[in-house]
Structures are given as structure tokens and as C-alpha cells.
Design a protein around this motif. Structure first.
Motif, PDB file in Angstrom:
ATOM      1  N   ILE A  95       0.841  -1.206   0.000  1.00 44.47           N
ATOM      2  CA  ILE A  95       0.000   0.000   0.000  1.00 44.47           C
ATOM      3  C   ILE A  95       0.871   1.249   0.000  1.00 44.47           C
ATOM      4  O   ILE A  95       0.604   2.216  -0.746  1.00 44.47           O
ATOM      5  N   VAL A  96       1.913   1.269   0.833  1.00 43.17           N
ATOM      6  CA  VAL A  96       2.782   2.447   0.903  1.00 43.17           C
ATOM      7  C   VAL A  96       3.438   2.704  -0.451  1.00 43.17           C
ATOM      8  O   VAL A  96       3.472   3.858  -0.931  1.00 43.17           O
ATOM      9  N   LEU A  97       3.953   1.660  -1.094  1.00 46.52           N
ATOM     10  CA  LEU A  97       4.587   1.850  -2.398  1.00 46.52           C
ATOM     11  C   LEU A  97       3.571   2.293  -3.452  1.00 46.52           C
ATOM     12  O   LEU A  97       3.886   3.107  -4.336  1.00 46.52           O
ATOM     13  N   GLY A  98       2.346   1.762  -3.359  1.00 48.40           N
ATOM     14  CA  GLY A  98       1.308   2.209  -4.283  1.00 48.40           C
ATOM     15  C   GLY A  98       0.974   3.676  -4.102  1.00 48.40           C
ATOM     16  O   GLY A  98       0.798   4.412  -5.082  1.00 48.40           O
ATOM     17  N   VAL A  99       0.894   4.125  -2.839  1.00 43.97           N
ATOM     18  CA  VAL A  99       0.614   5.542  -2.571  1.00 43.97           C
ATOM     19  C   VAL A  99       1.793   6.409  -3.019  1.00 43.97           C
ATOM     20  O   VAL A  99       1.596   7.525  -3.518  1.00 43.97           O
ATOM     21  N   VAL A 100       3.012   5.910  -2.837  1.00 44.35           N
ATOM     22  CA  VAL A 100       4.184   6.647  -3.317  1.00 44.35           C
ATOM     23  C   VAL A 100       4.110   6.829  -4.835  1.00 44.35           C
ATOM     24  O   VAL A 100       4.454   7.899  -5.365  1.00 44.35           O
ATOM     25  N   CYS A 101       3.671   5.786  -5.543  1.00 43.00           N
ATOM     26  CA  CYS A 101       3.486   5.915  -6.997  1.00 43.00           C
ATOM     27  C   CYS A 101       2.447   6.991  -7.315  1.00 43.00           C
ATOM     28  O   CYS A 101       2.629   7.795  -8.245  1.00 43.00           O
ATOM     29  N   CYS A 102       1.356   6.999  -6.542  1.00 39.73           N
ATOM     30  CA  CYS A 102       0.333   8.044  -6.730  1.00 39.73           C
ATOM     31  C   CYS A 102       0.920   9.426  -6.471  1.00 39.73           C
ATOM     32  O   CYS A 102       0.650  10.388  -7.206  1.00 39.73           O
ATOM     33  N   TYR A 103       1.720   9.531  -5.406  1.00 34.54           N
ATOM     34  CA  TYR A 103       2.336  10.828  -5.061  1.00 34.54           C
ATOM     35  C   TYR A 103       3.262  11.285  -6.189  1.00 34.54           C
ATOM     36  O   TYR A 103       3.241  12.465  -6.582  1.00 34.54           O
ATOM     37  N   ALA A 104       4.082  10.357  -6.709  1.00 37.94           N
ATOM     38  CA  ALA A 104       5.019  10.730  -7.773  1.00 37.94           C
ATOM     39  C   ALA A 104       4.270  11.196  -9.022  1.00 37.94           C
ATOM     40  O   ALA A 104       4.661  12.189  -9.664  1.00 37.94           O
ATOM     41  N   LEU A 105       3.195  10.490  -9.382  1.00 34.18           N
ATOM     42  CA  LEU A 105       2.408  10.893 -10.547  1.00 34.18           C
ATOM     43  C   LEU A 105       1.798  12.271 -10.342  1.00 34.18           C
ATOM     44  O   LEU A 105       1.860  13.137 -11.235  1.00 34.18           O
ATOM     45  N   LEU A 106       1.233  12.487  -9.160  1.00 35.31           N
ATOM     46  CA  LEU A 106       0.597  13.773  -8.883  1.00 35.31           C
ATOM     47  C   LEU A 106       1.631  14.895  -8.802  1.00 35.31           C
ATOM     48  O   LEU A 106       1.348  16.033  -9.210  1.00 35.31           O
ATOM     49  N   LEU A 107       2.829  14.592  -8.300  1.00 38.22           N
ATOM     50  CA  LEU A 107       3.886  15.599  -8.219  1.00 38.22           C
ATOM     51  C   LEU A 107       4.296  16.072  -9.619  1.00 38.22           C
ATOM     52  O   LEU A 107       4.509  17.275  -9.843  1.00 38.22           O
ATOM     53  N   VAL A 108       4.399  15.135 -10.552  1.00 35.73           N
ATOM     54  CA  VAL A 108       4.744  15.507 -11.932  1.00 35.73           C
ATOM     55  C   VAL A 108       3.656  16.391 -12.528  1.00 35.73           C
ATOM     56  O   VAL A 108       3.940  17.425 -13.163  1.00 35.73           O
ATOM     57  N   LEU A 109       2.398  16.006 -12.307  1.00 36.81           N
ATOM     58  CA  LEU A 109       1.282  16.800 -12.847  1.00 36.81           C
ATOM     59  C   LEU A 109       1.223  18.178 -12.201  1.00 36.81           C
ATOM     60  O   LEU A 109       1.018  19.196 -12.881  1.00 36.81           O
ATOM     61  N   ALA A 110       1.418  18.235 -10.876  1.00 38.69           N
ATOM     62  CA  ALA A 110       1.367  19.520 -10.175  1.00 38.69           C
ATOM     63  C   ALA A 110       2.520  20.417 -10.588  1.00 38.69           C
ATOM     64  O   ALA A 110       2.354  21.639 -10.756  1.00 38.69           O
ATOM     65  N   GLY A 111       3.706  19.836 -10.748  1.00 39.77           N
ATOM     66  CA  GLY A 111       4.850  20.631 -11.180  1.00 39.77           C
ATOM     67  C   GLY A 111       4.657  21.203 -12.567  1.00 39.77           C
ATOM     68  O   GLY A 111       4.982  22.376 -12.827  1.00 39.77           O
ATOM     69  N   SER A 112       4.097  20.378 -13.465  1.00 38.72           N
ATOM     70  CA  SER A 112       3.840  20.865 -14.822  1.00 38.72           C
ATOM     71  C   SER A 112       2.787  21.973 -14.805  1.00 38.72           C
ATOM     72  O   SER A 112       2.936  22.995 -15.498  1.00 38.72           O
ATOM     73  N   ALA A 113       1.740  21.781 -14.005  1.00 38.46           N
ATOM     74  CA  ALA A 113       0.692  22.795 -13.927  1.00 38.46           C
ATOM     75  C   ALA A 113       1.216  24.091 -13.324  1.00 38.46           C
ATOM     76  O   ALA A 113       0.885  25.195 -13.789  1.00 38.46           O
ATOM     77  N   ALA A 114       2.067  23.964 -12.274  1.00 39.70           N
ATOM     78  CA  ALA A 114       2.620  25.169 -11.642  1.00 39.70           C
ATOM     79  C   ALA A 114       3.491  25.947 -12.623  1.00 39.70           C
ATOM     80  O   ALA A 114       3.452  27.197 -12.666  1.00 39.70           O
ATOM     81  N   ALA A 115       4.279  25.230 -13.427  1.00 44.35           N
ATOM     82  CA  ALA A 115       5.144  25.908 -14.392  1.00 44.35           C
ATOM     83  C   ALA A 115       4.343  26.651 -15.446  1.00 44.35           C
ATOM     84  O   ALA A 115       4.778  27.703 -15.949  1.00 44.35           O
ATOM     85  N   VAL A 116       3.152  26.139 -15.776  1.00 44.62           N
ATOM     86  CA  VAL A 116       2.323  26.770 -16.802  1.00 44.62           C
ATOM     87  C   VAL A 116       1.498  27.907 -16.209  1.00 44.62           C
ATOM     88  O   VAL A 116       1.370  28.988 -16.810  1.00 44.62           O
ATOM     89  N   VAL A 117       0.964  27.708 -15.020  1.00 44.93           N
ATOM     90  CA  VAL A 117      -0.009  28.651 -14.451  1.00 44.93           C
ATOM     91  C   VAL A 117       0.646  29.830 -13.750  1.00 44.93           C
ATOM     92  O   VAL A 117       0.185  30.980 -13.857  1.00 44.93           O
ATOM     93  N   ILE A 118       1.743  29.600 -13.018  1.00 45.86           N
ATOM     94  CA  ILE A 118       2.312  30.638 -12.160  1.00 45.86           C
ATOM     95  C   ILE A 118       3.434  31.371 -12.898  1.00 45.86           C
ATOM     96  O   ILE A 118       4.480  30.783 -13.191  1.00 45.86           O
ATOM     97  N   PRO A 119       3.268  32.631 -13.197  1.00 42.36           N
ATOM     98  CA  PRO A 119       4.354  33.398 -13.823  1.00 42.36           C
ATOM     99  C   PRO A 119       5.523  33.562 -12.837  1.00 42.36           C
ATOM    100  O   PRO A 119       5.298  33.747 -11.629  1.00 42.36           O
ATOM    101  N   PRO A 120       6.743  33.502 -13.307  1.00 41.10           N
ATOM    102  CA  PRO A 120       7.892  33.664 -12.400  1.00 41.10           C
ATOM    103  C   PRO A 120       7.854  34.988 -11.640  1.00 41.10           C
ATOM    104  O   PRO A 120       8.226  35.038 -10.457  1.00 41.10           O
ATOM    105  N   SER A 121       7.385  36.058 -12.283  1.00 42.34           N
ATOM    106  CA  SER A 121       7.347  37.353 -11.603  1.00 42.34           C
ATOM    107  C   SER A 121       6.360  37.330 -10.434  1.00 42.34           C
ATOM    108  O   SER A 121       6.647  37.877  -9.353  1.00 42.34           O
ATOM    109  N   SER A 122       5.210  36.695 -10.621  1.00 39.54           N
ATOM    110  CA  SER A 122       4.226  36.621  -9.543  1.00 39.54           C
ATOM    111  C   SER A 122       4.733  35.774  -8.393  1.00 39.54           C
ATOM    112  O   SER A 122       4.558  36.124  -7.211  1.00 39.54           O
ATOM    113  N   LEU A 123       5.391  34.666  -8.701  1.00 43.35           N
ATOM    114  CA  LEU A 123       5.925  33.801  -7.646  1.00 43.35           C
ATOM    115  C   LEU A 123       7.046  34.499  -6.886  1.00 43.35           C
ATOM    116  O   LEU A 123       7.104  34.449  -5.650  1.00 43.35           O
ATOM    117  N   ALA A 124       7.920  35.228  -7.626  1.00 40.61           N
ATOM    118  CA  ALA A 124       9.018  35.944  -6.969  1.00 40.61           C
ATOM    119  C   ALA A 124       8.491  37.068  -6.088  1.00 40.61           C
ATOM    120  O   ALA A 124       8.995  37.301  -4.980  1.00 40.61           O
TER     121      ALA A 124
END
Length: 380
Positions: free
Chosen positions: A283-312
Motif C-alpha cells: 500500500i505504501v509503495l502504491g501511494v508513493v506511486c500516486c504521489y510521484a504521478l501527482l507531483l509531476v502533474l502539479a509541477g507541470s501545472a505550476a510551471a504553466v499557471v504561475i508566472p515567475p514574476s508573480s511567484l518571486a
């Protein structure tokens, strides 16, 4: 109707004076069948080198291999029946059910008089399964399964190394066992059980939970206070938050779906502890797989949605990839906690099907039936 046995290609030339021996590999559905089919391709050549003077043919067949009243594979009854049906000289059952002799986990055992052997895939560990299964089959045949009249041959150096050793059998009809011993042996068995469960299958089964997790992560990406919190937390605290989020969802899945098994007697306590450890790790390894998948999706979304100037401007310092990773990590941890609640909408049968191997599902179903019968008897 069961599928017909599949014959592996025979590359050994036949001569009139060379006896032909047929080895049948009878495998459980899933990983054991896949491994058996892979091993059957080169096993005739390997056997010709290890046991010359005979022409070897290897056939494979998929179960189902039934369980007895104790939830174990009835090795001799099943093997002898398949020998007669397919005309095999010897049969090796390849199962994903862990086996024991007393407290010793078993890799393999055999009865030369019946021409039946068995290999437990979980005891082979988590890596190099094809090589280890081939070695286990060769070892069975070398030690008398191929010809009971032959004197047992010593195991070749390098074929098996500690923690595997051969022990005498106290069971009628079984010649000897190949067993795992010590802490290394138990860890190897645990790793093999988790590998047989295939934790990554949990990801599609948790689609409802992932949808809730994605919604929580999206909130973190769009909410500027989360950006400030992620920047102030630092790498160590973000890692701790991620670990706690994975632990929370894993605990919820185990508790909500009643995956934790309780020992029915003192004699079964060690076995139940092993099964619970395998379930928790899966179960833990399965949840880790879910976390890794969601982390990739969240990172991609953050790079598209959040302008560097606004984040800075929000965090008060220049930003780079590390800042976006921090935001994605915090948002993913939030989403995983939200996903734990969403996992309650997933059917327990779907979670069990993803978390357990075929044999473990059958064993648990048998235990549930026994509990239901016991409850019915008490109410009556």
C-alpha cells in the motif's frame, strides 16, 4: 475450459538412443505464468548442459491451481492430476503463494516418487526472477525430481547463495526443502511478496482518490498563501510533510478497506505479521506511486499557471526550478491528504484486487468465508 499446454521450442537434436523427458511448468495466473513462459524458452538447453544424456522438452500451462482447507496449494494432488492429463514426466508448480516448513520460508520442495515439485515465486525475491526461477527448476531436477534413482547431486556453487539452504523434510512424500533462513531470508521473502502484489496496480484502482487529490493539489497551485508556505518550509520540512501525507493515506486505505489481518491463533502469529508487513509495504509503495504521478502533474501545472514574476513577488526572492518544485510538493501533499478521504468512495474489492496477488486474494476470500460461517454458527 483450460488452455492447452504450450510447448517451448526444443533445440536439442533427437537421436534414436536418447530418452526424451518432458517437464511441465504449471503456473498460477499472473506473474508466475509470465515467468514460466519466459523460463521455458531456454530451459531445454540449460537442462541439456546440467543433465546430459536426455532430450528435454518443456511445456507450460496456466492454473487455476486450487487451495486446500488451510489455504495452501495441494501440491501432489494437483501435480499428479496434471501429469496424467498432459503426459508430462515431471511437473513443477510455480505459485505466488508463500510456503513454510514450520517457521522456515520455502523456495522449493519436491516429491521424487510422484515426480512433482513446487517453486514459490515470492521466496525468489524482487529482482532477477527469471534467472532465479530457472535455477530453482534446475535444482529440483538435479536433486532427484528428474530421476529418483539418481543419487542427489550437490548444489553447484553459485547456483544458490545464502540465505538459501537445503533442509530435511518432515512431511511424508516430500524429499527435501530449499529454505530461506535468517533476517536476510525473511527480508527477501517480504520483498518477493510485495513484488508479487505489484504495488503500481493500485494507481488506476484509486481513480476516485486521485481525482480528489488532483483537486486539492490544484487549490494549492492557485492559492498564493501556499506558495509562501512552501518557500518558508524548506526542503527538510517539505520532505517530512510528504512522508506524513503518504502515511496518512496509507493508513486510511488499510483501515477503511479492512486490509489488516488479525492472527486467529498463536501458531499463526508470525505468518500473519509477515502478511501484514507485505500488505503495508504494498500500500505504501502504491501511494508513493500516486504521489510521484501527482507531483509531476502539479509541477507541470505550476510551471504553466504561475508566472515567475508573480511567484518571486509573493515569496520575496528570485525564483528558479527549486521554487516551483517546492510549490508542487506542498500542493501534492495537500492533495494526497484530500485523496485519502476520496479513497473511501473506492470499492474495497477494487483495492484488494490491486493490493493482493491472485493467491493472496484467494487466501483472504477463504478466511472471510470461514469468518462468515463462524458468525452464522454463533447467531444460530
Amino acid at each position: 475450459m483450460l488452455p492447452p499446454p504450450q510447448e517451448a521450442p526444443d533445440t536439442t537434436p533427437d537421436t534414436p538412443d536418447t530418452p526424451i523427458r518432458t517437464v511441465g511448468l504449471l503456473a498460477d495466473p499472473g506473474l508466475p505464468t509470465k515467468l514460466a513462459e519466459q523460463v521455458a524458452l531456454d530451459l531445454p538447453d540449460v537442462l541439456a548442459r546440467h543433465l546430459p544424456g536426455r532430450t528435454w522438452r518443456v511445456e507450460t500451462a496456466e492454473g487455476p491451481v486450487g487451495l486446500d482447507s488451510e489455504g495452501l496449494v495441494p501440491m501432489f494432488r494437483t501435480g499428479c492430476e496434471r501429469q496424467r492429463r498432459h503426459g508430462w514426466d515431471v511437473v513443477v508448480i510455480v505459485t505466488d503463494l508463500p510456503r513454510r516448513a514450520g517457521t522456515e520460508p520455502l523456495v522449493s520442495d519436491f516429491g521424487a516418487d510422484d515426480g512433482v515439485g513446487l517453486v514459490s515465486v515470492p521466496a525468489l525475491g524482487a529482482v532477477s526472477l527469471r534467472r532465479r526461477l530457472r535455477a530453482a527448476v534446475v535444482d529440483l531436477l538435479e536433486h532427484g525430481l528428474a530421476d529418483p534413482a539418481d543419487a542427489p547431486r550437490p548444489t553447484r556453487r553459485g547456483l544458490f547463495a545464502p540465505p538459501i539452504c537445503r533442509i530435511a523434510s518432515e512431511h511424508e512424500g516430500i524429499d527435501s526443502h530449499l529454505a530461506l533462513r535468517g533476517t536476510r531470508g525473511r527480508l527477501r521473502l517480504l520483498a518477493g511478496m510485495v513484488r508479487s502484489n505489484r504495488p503500481w496496480r493500485l494507481v488506476p484502482s484509486l481513480s476516485t482518490a486521485l481525482a480528489a487529490a488532483a483537486a486539492g493539489a490544484a487549490f494549492g497551485i492557485f492559492y498564493s498563501n501556499i506558495w509562501e508556505l512552501a518557500s518558508a518550509a524548506g526542503p527538510s520540512r517539505l520532505v517530512l510533510i510528504a512522508v506524513l501525507a503518504v502515511a496518512a493515506m496509507s493508513t486510511w486505505l488499510i483501515a477503511d478497506n479492512e486490509l489488516w489481518e488479525r492472527p486467529r491463533s498463536r501458531r499463526l502469529r508470525a505468518e500473519v505479521h509477515l502478511y501484514n508487513a507485505a500488505t503495508t509495504s504494498t500500500i505504501v509503495l502504491g501511494v508513493v506511486c500516486c504521489y510521484a504521478l501527482l507531483l509531476v502533474l502539479a509541477g507541470s501545472a505550476a510551471a504553466v499557471v504561475i508566472p515567475p514574476s508573480s511567484l518571486a513577488e509573493t515569496v520575496g526572492h528570485p525564483v528558479g526550478p527549486a521554487a516551483y518544485l517546492a510549490v508542487a510538493s506542498m500542493a501534492t501533499s495537500m492533495g494526497i491528504v484530500a485523496g485519502a478521504v476520496g479513497s473511501g468512495l473506492t470499492a474495497p474489492e477494487d483495492v484488494r484486487a490491486a493490493a493482493y496477488s491472485t493467491r493472496e486474494q484467494q487466501r483472504r476470500a477463504r478466511l472471510d468465508e470461514e469468518d462468515d460461517r463462524a458468525a452464522a454458527d454463533e447467531s444460530a
